[in-house]
Design a protein around this motif. Structure first.
Motif, short mmCIF file in Angstrom:
data_model
loop_
_atom_site.label_atom_id
_atom_site.label_comp_id
_atom_site.label_asym_id
_atom_site.label_seq_id
_atom_site.Cartn_x
_atom_site.Cartn_y
_atom_site.Cartn_z
N MET A 1 0.84 -1.19 0.00
CA MET A 1 0.00 0.00 0.00
C MET A 1 0.88 1.24 0.00
SD MET A 1 -3.16 1.06 2.32
CE MET A 1 -3.78 2.69 2.21
N ALA A 2 0.40 2.29 -0.65
CA ALA A 2 1.12 3.56 -0.66
C ALA A 2 1.11 4.18 0.72
CB ALA A 2 0.47 4.50 -1.68
N LYS A 3 2.10 4.99 0.99
CA LYS A 3 2.20 5.66 2.28
C LYS A 3 1.00 6.57 2.51
CE LYS A 3 5.10 8.40 5.19
NZ LYS A 3 4.31 7.98 6.31
N VAL A 4 0.44 6.51 3.71
CA VAL A 4 -0.67 7.37 4.10
C VAL A 4 -0.12 8.77 4.35
CG1 VAL A 4 -2.44 7.77 5.85
CG2 VAL A 4 -1.99 5.45 5.03
N ARG A 5 -0.73 9.76 3.73
CA ARG A 5 -0.25 11.14 3.81
C ARG A 5 -1.39 12.06 4.26
NH1 ARG A 5 5.24 11.80 2.45
NH2 ARG A 5 4.54 13.90 2.89
N THR A 6 -1.03 13.30 4.57
CA THR A 6 -2.01 14.32 4.93
C THR A 6 -3.08 14.40 3.83
OG1 THR A 6 -0.39 15.56 6.20
CG2 THR A 6 -2.31 16.78 5.42
N GLY A 7 -4.35 14.43 4.26
CA GLY A 7 -5.47 14.47 3.33
C GLY A 7 -6.07 13.11 3.02
N ASN A 8 -5.29 12.03 3.28
CA ASN A 8 -5.79 10.67 3.05
C ASN A 8 -6.69 10.23 4.20
OD1 ASN A 8 -2.57 9.44 1.86
ND2 ASN A 8 -4.20 10.40 0.69
N LYS A 9 -7.56 9.26 3.93
CA LYS A 9 -8.29 8.58 5.00
C LYS A 9 -7.32 7.63 5.69
CE LYS A 9 -12.62 9.86 5.13
NZ LYS A 9 -13.14 10.52 6.31
N ALA A 10 -7.36 7.63 7.00
CA ALA A 10 -6.49 6.74 7.77
C ALA A 10 -7.10 5.34 7.81
CB ALA A 10 -6.33 7.27 9.19
N PRO A 11 -6.32 4.32 7.47
CA PRO A 11 -6.84 2.96 7.58
C PRO A 11 -7.15 2.62 9.05
CG PRO A 11 -4.81 2.99 6.29
CD PRO A 11 -4.96 4.34 6.91
N ASN A 12 -8.24 1.92 9.27
CA ASN A 12 -8.55 1.48 10.63
C ASN A 12 -7.53 0.43 11.06
OD1 ASN A 12 -10.15 1.42 13.02
ND2 ASN A 12 -10.97 -0.55 12.36
N PHE A 13 -7.27 0.36 12.34
CA PHE A 13 -6.50 -0.74 12.91
C PHE A 13 -7.21 -1.18 14.17
CE2 PHE A 13 -4.20 3.22 14.06
CZ PHE A 13 -4.41 3.23 15.43
N ASP A 14 -6.98 -2.42 14.52
CA ASP A 14 -7.56 -3.03 15.71
C ASP A 14 -6.44 -3.86 16.32
OD1 ASP A 14 -9.10 -4.20 17.66
OD2 ASP A 14 -10.53 -5.12 16.28
N LEU A 15 -5.76 -3.30 17.33
CA LEU A 15 -4.57 -3.92 17.91
C LEU A 15 -4.74 -4.10 19.41
CD1 LEU A 15 -1.93 -1.69 16.06
CD2 LEU A 15 -2.64 -4.01 15.43
N LYS A 16 -3.93 -4.96 19.99
CA LYS A 16 -3.96 -5.18 21.44
C LYS A 16 -3.03 -4.19 22.14
CE LYS A 16 -5.07 -10.07 21.31
NZ LYS A 16 -4.57 -11.43 21.56
N ASP A 17 -3.49 -3.73 23.31
CA ASP A 17 -2.60 -2.92 24.13
C ASP A 17 -1.72 -3.85 24.97
OD1 ASP A 17 -4.09 -3.76 26.37
OD2 ASP A 17 -5.04 -1.82 26.68
N LEU A 18 -0.92 -3.29 25.86
CA LEU A 18 0.02 -4.10 26.63
C LEU A 18 -0.66 -5.03 27.63
CD1 LEU A 18 2.83 -1.46 27.23
CD2 LEU A 18 2.72 -3.29 25.51
N ASN A 19 -1.94 -4.82 27.87
CA ASN A 19 -2.71 -5.70 28.75
C ASN A 19 -3.59 -6.69 27.98
OD1 ASN A 19 -1.74 -4.45 31.14
ND2 ASN A 19 -3.11 -2.74 30.71
#
Length: 164
Positions: A1-19
């Motif tokens: 995927m191309a680098k996300v830049r200013t003006g782009n929609k940010a891809p969603n992420f769903d990640l675990k925190d340290l807990n």
């Protein structure tokens, strides 16, 4: 995927925190803007940059803003990084294969973003960038309606940028 830049929609992420709790960008954006910072614990520019991101968090972190550190390392090393560099905002672990980093086109760290509540990237920066941190501060001030807080202390000698 191309680098996300200013003006782009940010891809969603769903990640675990340290807990082990799952955190999604989509849910965080429902509260307000998100500062998302991708890093590796061994990266000297990350080590330099994160205390300044912590200053932004101390000044503007609230129930209406979210700061997230997205680590490309394991939980133990990520915890140690937070302790050593005074980072108190939540850290998430980019899963095996770095799906979030790949979705954002991350090639160097630190890479950090200010994402508005609509999911649009307002600021993107690779490496340390003094102006990008000041711009994030200015935009969060406008969103929160608070007085501006100094990101850099008087007398500090801070370079304009450092490559990641």
């Amino acid at each position: 995927m191309a680098k996300v830049r200013t003006g782009n929609k940010a891809p969603n992420f769903d990640l675990k925190d340290l807990n082990g709790k799952r955190v999604s960008l989509h849910e965080a954006l429902a509260r307000g803007p998100v500062v998302a910072a991708f890093f590796k614990v061994s990266c000297p520019t990350c080590q330099f940059t994160f205390p300044f991101l912590e200053r932004l968090f101390k000044a503007y972190g609230s129930d209406r803003t979210t700061f997230l550190a997205i680590s490309q390392d394991d939980a133990r090393d990520t915890r140690e990084f937070g302790t050593e560099y005074g980072v108190t905002f939540p850290a998430l672990l980019d899963d095996d294969g770095f799906p979030a980093s790949n979705d954002y086109g991350i090639t160097n760290v630190p890479t950090f973003y200010l994402i508005d509540p609509n999911g649009t990237v307002q600021v993107d920066s690779v490496g340390f960038d003094k102006k990008a941190l000041e711009t994030i501060s200015e935009k969060l001030v406008r969103f929160l309606g608070r007085p501006v807080a100094a990101v850099f202390k008087p007398g500090e000698v801070i370079p304009d940028s450092k490559p990641g």
